[in-house]
Design an enzyme around this catalytic site. Structure first.
Site, mmCIF file in Angstrom:
data_model
loop_
_atom_site.group_PDB
_atom_site.id
_atom_site.type_symbol
_atom_site.label_atom_id
_atom_site.label_comp_id
_atom_site.label_asym_id
_atom_site.label_seq_id
_atom_site.Cartn_x
_atom_site.Cartn_y
_atom_site.Cartn_z
ATOM 1 N N CYS A 14 20.978 44.734 -11.530
ATOM 2 C CA CYS A 14 21.157 43.398 -12.100
ATOM 3 C C CYS A 14 22.607 42.955 -11.902
ATOM 4 O O CYS A 14 23.529 43.663 -12.315
ATOM 5 C CB CYS A 14 20.814 43.397 -13.589
ATOM 6 S SG CYS A 14 21.179 41.829 -14.392
ATOM 7 N N CYS A 17 24.263 42.593 -15.643
ATOM 8 C CA CYS A 17 24.500 43.690 -16.580
ATOM 9 C C CYS A 17 24.489 45.057 -15.906
ATOM 10 O O CYS A 17 24.732 46.071 -16.553
ATOM 11 C CB CYS A 17 23.501 43.649 -17.735
ATOM 12 S SG CYS A 17 21.838 44.151 -17.262
ATOM 13 N N LYS A 40 2.193 4.605 1.491
ATOM 14 C CA LYS A 40 2.278 5.134 2.852
ATOM 15 C C LYS A 40 1.945 6.627 2.791
ATOM 16 O O LYS A 40 2.755 7.449 2.376
ATOM 17 C CB LYS A 40 3.675 4.906 3.427
ATOM 18 C CG LYS A 40 3.767 5.297 4.897
ATOM 19 C CD LYS A 40 5.065 4.771 5.498
ATOM 20 C CE LYS A 40 5.172 5.019 6.978
ATOM 21 N NZ LYS A 40 4.921 6.381 7.409
ATOM 22 N N LYS A 66 10.684 3.240 3.499
ATOM 23 C CA LYS A 66 10.663 4.706 3.448
ATOM 24 C C LYS A 66 11.437 5.212 2.238
ATOM 25 O O LYS A 66 12.578 4.810 1.998
ATOM 26 C CB LYS A 66 11.310 5.277 4.718
ATOM 27 C CG LYS A 66 10.533 4.942 5.969
ATOM 28 C CD LYS A 66 9.358 5.867 6.168
ATOM 29 C CE LYS A 66 9.789 7.160 6.780
ATOM 30 N NZ LYS A 66 9.312 7.361 8.129
ATOM 31 N N TYR A 104 -7.070 1.888 5.992
ATOM 32 C CA TYR A 104 -6.168 0.798 5.618
ATOM 33 C C TYR A 104 -6.158 -0.376 6.588
ATOM 34 O O TYR A 104 -5.327 -1.262 6.463
ATOM 35 C CB TYR A 104 -4.747 1.318 5.405
ATOM 36 C CG TYR A 104 -4.174 2.134 6.553
ATOM 37 C CD1 TYR A 104 -3.964 1.548 7.795
ATOM 38 C CD2 TYR A 104 -3.836 3.464 6.373
ATOM 39 C CE1 TYR A 104 -3.444 2.283 8.846
ATOM 40 C CE2 TYR A 104 -3.302 4.210 7.429
ATOM 41 C CZ TYR A 104 -3.118 3.619 8.659
ATOM 42 O OH TYR A 104 -2.596 4.338 9.700
ATOM 43 N N ASP A 141 1.320 10.337 3.756
ATOM 44 C CA ASP A 141 1.981 11.217 4.713
ATOM 45 C C ASP A 141 0.945 12.142 5.346
ATOM 46 O O ASP A 141 0.773 13.289 4.957
ATOM 47 C CB ASP A 141 3.059 12.037 4.004
ATOM 48 C CG ASP A 141 4.043 12.625 4.982
ATOM 49 O OD1 ASP A 141 3.940 12.318 6.189
ATOM 50 O OD2 ASP A 141 4.903 13.394 4.545
ATOM 51 N N GLU A 188 0.849 -1.195 0.000
ATOM 52 C CA GLU A 188 0.000 0.000 0.000
ATOM 53 C C GLU A 188 0.880 1.240 0.000
ATOM 54 O O GLU A 188 2.027 1.191 0.436
ATOM 55 C CB GLU A 188 -0.864 0.042 1.272
ATOM 56 C CG GLU A 188 -1.850 -1.078 1.380
ATOM 57 C CD GLU A 188 -2.480 -1.140 2.767
ATOM 58 O OE1 GLU A 188 -2.427 -0.145 3.510
ATOM 59 O OE2 GLU A 188 -3.020 -2.204 3.099
ATOM 60 N N CYS A 211 20.543 41.994 -21.788
ATOM 61 C CA CYS A 211 21.196 41.393 -20.625
ATOM 62 C C CYS A 211 21.671 39.982 -20.968
ATOM 63 O O CYS A 211 20.879 39.142 -21.400
ATOM 64 C CB CYS A 211 20.241 41.342 -19.440
ATOM 65 S SG CYS A 211 20.946 40.490 -18.007
ATOM 66 N N CYS A 254 15.094 42.443 -14.474
ATOM 67 C CA CYS A 254 16.051 43.199 -15.261
ATOM 68 C C CYS A 254 15.376 43.392 -16.610
ATOM 69 O O CYS A 254 15.039 42.417 -17.282
ATOM 70 C CB CYS A 254 17.348 42.399 -15.430
ATOM 71 S SG CYS A 254 18.410 43.099 -16.695
#
Ligand code: IVH
Length: 670
Positions: free
Chosen positions: A406, A409, A116, A312, A223, A118, A114, A429, A424
């Site tokens: 920036c 440039c 798992k 896991k 489950y 979270d 199955e 650039c 920018c």
């Protein structure tokens, strides 16, 4: 209305509403409109108001009925809620299997795999089919009574389909979409965001006022059975899950019963690759012995059962220290702050950089230099900072100041109206050009393997590539002097560039990086117009006439192709032999194609000889059909392969059209 009559009507409405809740939230197959549903609910509420003595705890009206609680009462679990031992690699898993075979003195064991989930473990008690209590896991022996909050979960029935008494266990969780919605809402209110769906789900279940819980659409998968009376006791876990499902409880459909550990590993490998496609977070796979009698014999240790283990996945989230911030200019000129971090292992790789999104994000999360931050890396997604661990502040942390110019440039950065990002806006650039090329060769675009960020940057700095078209002029002698470029890698790279010329045109369209045109928009354009020439020739009205192309996108496309330098780039690409036509399958719109499957609901059962079930489902969907897992009176066709079982029988009972493989193939061919 007379009391007797009202009572009958109320009962009928409750039955109907329970049924539609089940169809909508558990089966994902609604059969009535929201309006029809609301009308029934209103009628029920009206009748219950007239006859308050007829209100029962399992009435659908009671999902958000209760008053805020002063505190949660403690609940002692009749059977302890154990946790699971973990396995982090296949050796540990094989060891688990060997141990079971040794203890049980058997050669092969059937396992159920199955996902798992979270979320948070909960236990729910039904008496004679009516939900009477819900509790958190707590310390495993004693939890908290959160009945009111669990009742707000629409996929959790307040009444089962049979009057059984049982305690079920499962995982309450927040779907990702809902998590994102809640965070968007929090953001607009200037509140601190949740770092992940699990925290948001925990927060929701801890509310003393169930109305606040109800504002977050929690979901649940069941489950396991703790205790059961009033029905046949299952002999295997598979039967338990089927029973739960029959009772109307939501059981995760992505589960398998397998013979032996090899197939378990296959299941794990599959979900390692595909977990991001789920609508919710999983952190591993749970493997359980199927035979319940064998489980009894194996028993439990103090903490966990010997008959199950959690495999896991490598953690996707971790905590590390923010050492600095680097500014990155993207292909649209948008400036993104990148966190420089102490190395942390996430999802199996070392992470040292993660996006901090934008200035507002840093401010909202109150992130300071030197902070312990929560970092997340999921699948192909770029690692991101998702929050701060306030508790670990020392007072030494310093605020971070975004630059005003920036870094590439030197032009002044501006914040355009309605945007979160600094930009920018210098079209010359170099950072923007370079990032544009990186995007052009990326996986979703032209997909040129071997051309990563580092190689592109070298090519750019050496003035060998200043735009996408230059890539197709590259020669071996240009590449050989680059760092870490041997003869073999040069050959491979040139072959990959050559191969990209054959791509269907949507890859090119996406690769150009036209504003508002993502991978999906590119595909729509390619399918509708068939090729680059027609797209370039289309004016705004023609573009807007295409389904799913709005005025903003249409304007952006028109402006883009009007630029002389764009025309020149495309001329050069075409001259180099880059394909300009759409090569994929013709799009079929759901419901209005000639296919016999258009707009139909189809169930696949048994084994097909000519293709896998997945392939069959894809082909039906490509022709506008919908494939579902279970047969009901709304099913249009059941495709029955070899060894079709209960679904075939059900189809016959309900009078649903049954189609064998040969007829199915004929239908697909039209
Ligand atoms: S079975 C005694 N199945 O993982 C066995 N647990 O440490 C009880 N979880 O506390 C757990 N998905 O919160 C089981 N399909 C699943 C699960 C699952 C998530 C959680 C559950 C449990 C923890 C295991």
């Amino acid at each position: 209305m007379e009391r007797k009559e009202a009572e009958q009507r109320i009962e009928a409405l409750r039955r109907e509403i329970h049924e539609h809740d089940h169809r909508y939230h558990v089966l994902n197959q609604p059969v009535i409109s929201d309006q029809e549903y609301d009308a029934m609910m209103r009628e029920l509420l009206g009748l219950e108001q007239e006859h308050p003595e007829l209100v029962t705890p399992d009435s659908p009206s009671q999902r958000v009925g209760g008053e805020p609680l002063p505190y949660f009462e403690k609940v002692r679990h009749t059977q302890p809620m154990l946790s699971l031992a973990n396995a982090f690699n296949f050796e540990e898993l094989q060891e688990f299997d060997r141990r079971i075979r040794r203890l049980a003195e058997v050669d092969g064991v059937d396992y159920v795999c199955e996902l798992k989930i979270d979320g948070l473990a909960v236990s729910i008690r039904y008496e004679e089919g009516v939900m009477v209590r819900g509790a958190t896991r707590g310390d495993g022996t004693t939890g908290e009574n959160i009945t009111q909050n669990l009742k707000t979960i629409r996929s959790l029935p307040l009444r089962l389909r049979d009057a059984v008494t049982l305690e079920v266990r499962g995982e309450a969780f927040l779907p990702r979409k809902e998590f994102e919605r809640i965070n968007r809402q929090k953001e607009s209110r200037g509140e601190t965001l949740f770092a992940n769906p699990r925290n948001a789900a925990a927060g929701a279940l801890r509310q003393l006022d169930p109305k606040l819980t109800a504002e977050r659409a929690l979901d649940i998968f069941l489950y396991g059975i703790g205790e059961i009376h009033g029905t046949e006791t299952p002999g295997t876990h598979t039967e338990s899950l089927d029973l739960l499902s029959r009772l109307g409880l939501k059981v995760n459909p992505d589960r398998v019963t397998v013979k032996g550990i090899d197939d378990v590993m296959q299941f794990i490998d599959h979900w390692r690759e595909h977990r991001e496609e789920l609508g919710y977070d999983i952190d591993g796979i749970v493997i359980k012995v199927d035979d319940l009698e064998l489980r009894e014999r194996l028993g439990t240790t103090a903490k966990s059962p010997r008959w199950a283990i959690a495999y896991k996945f490598p953690a996707e989230e971790g905590v590390t220290v923010l050492r600095g911030v680097e500014i990155k200019v993207g292909r649209t000129g948008a400036v993104t702050p990148t966190a420089l971090l102490d190395p942390v292992i996430l999802a199996g790789t070392t992470v040292q950089r993660a996006t901090l999104h934008n200035e507002d994000f840093i401010r909202e999360k109150e992130i300071l230099l030197g902070d312990h931050v929560i970092v997340k890396k999921a699948g192909d997604i770029i690692p991101e900072v998702v929050g701060v661990v306030q508790e670990r502040r020392t007072g030494e942390e310093k605020p971070y100041q975004m630059p005003t110019e920036c870094p590439e440039c030197g032009s002044e950065l501006v914040r355009l109206e309605g945007e979160v990002a600094l930009r920018c806006i210098n079209p010359q650039c170099p950072a923007q050009t370079r990032e544009g090329i990186i995007h052009f060769v990326s996986r979703g675009a032209m997909n040129i393997e071997g051309l990563g960020e580092k190689v592109v940057t070298q090519l750019f700095n050496a003035d060998l590539v200043r735009g996408p078209a230059d890539l197709y002029d590259l020669k071996a002698e240009d590449l050989l002097p680059l760092e870490r470029m041997g003869k073999k890698s040069v050959e491979n790279l040139l072959a990959a560039i050559e191969e990209s010329k054959q791509n269907s045109v949507e890859k090119l369209i996406f690769g150009l990086g036209i504003r508002f045109v993502g991978a999906k928009g590119a595909l729509i354009l390619a399918q509708h117009f068939g090729g680059m020439e027609a797209i370039m020739a289309a004016d705004r009205e023609e573009l807007e006439a295409v389904d799913e192309i709005g005025p903003k996108m249409a304007e952006s496309i028109e402006t883009y192709f009007d630029k002389p330098e764009v025309k020149e780039t495309l001329r050069r690409l075409e001259a180099a032999g880059v394909n300009m036509m759409y090569k994929g399958p013709a799009p079929v719109q759901r419901g209005d194609s000639d296919s016999p499957f258009a707009g139909k609901t189809v169930v696949l059962t048994g084994t097909l000889e000519s293709m896998s079930r997945k392939e069959a489902a894809d082909r039906i969907e490509a022709q506008g059909g919908k494939v579902t897992g279970s047969v009901s009176k709304n099913t249009d066709y059941v495709i029955a392969g070899e060894k079709a079982g209960s679904k075939l029988k059900k189809a016959r009972d309900l009078g649903v059209d049954v189609v064998d493989e040969q007829a199915f193939l004929a239908m697909l061919e039209g």
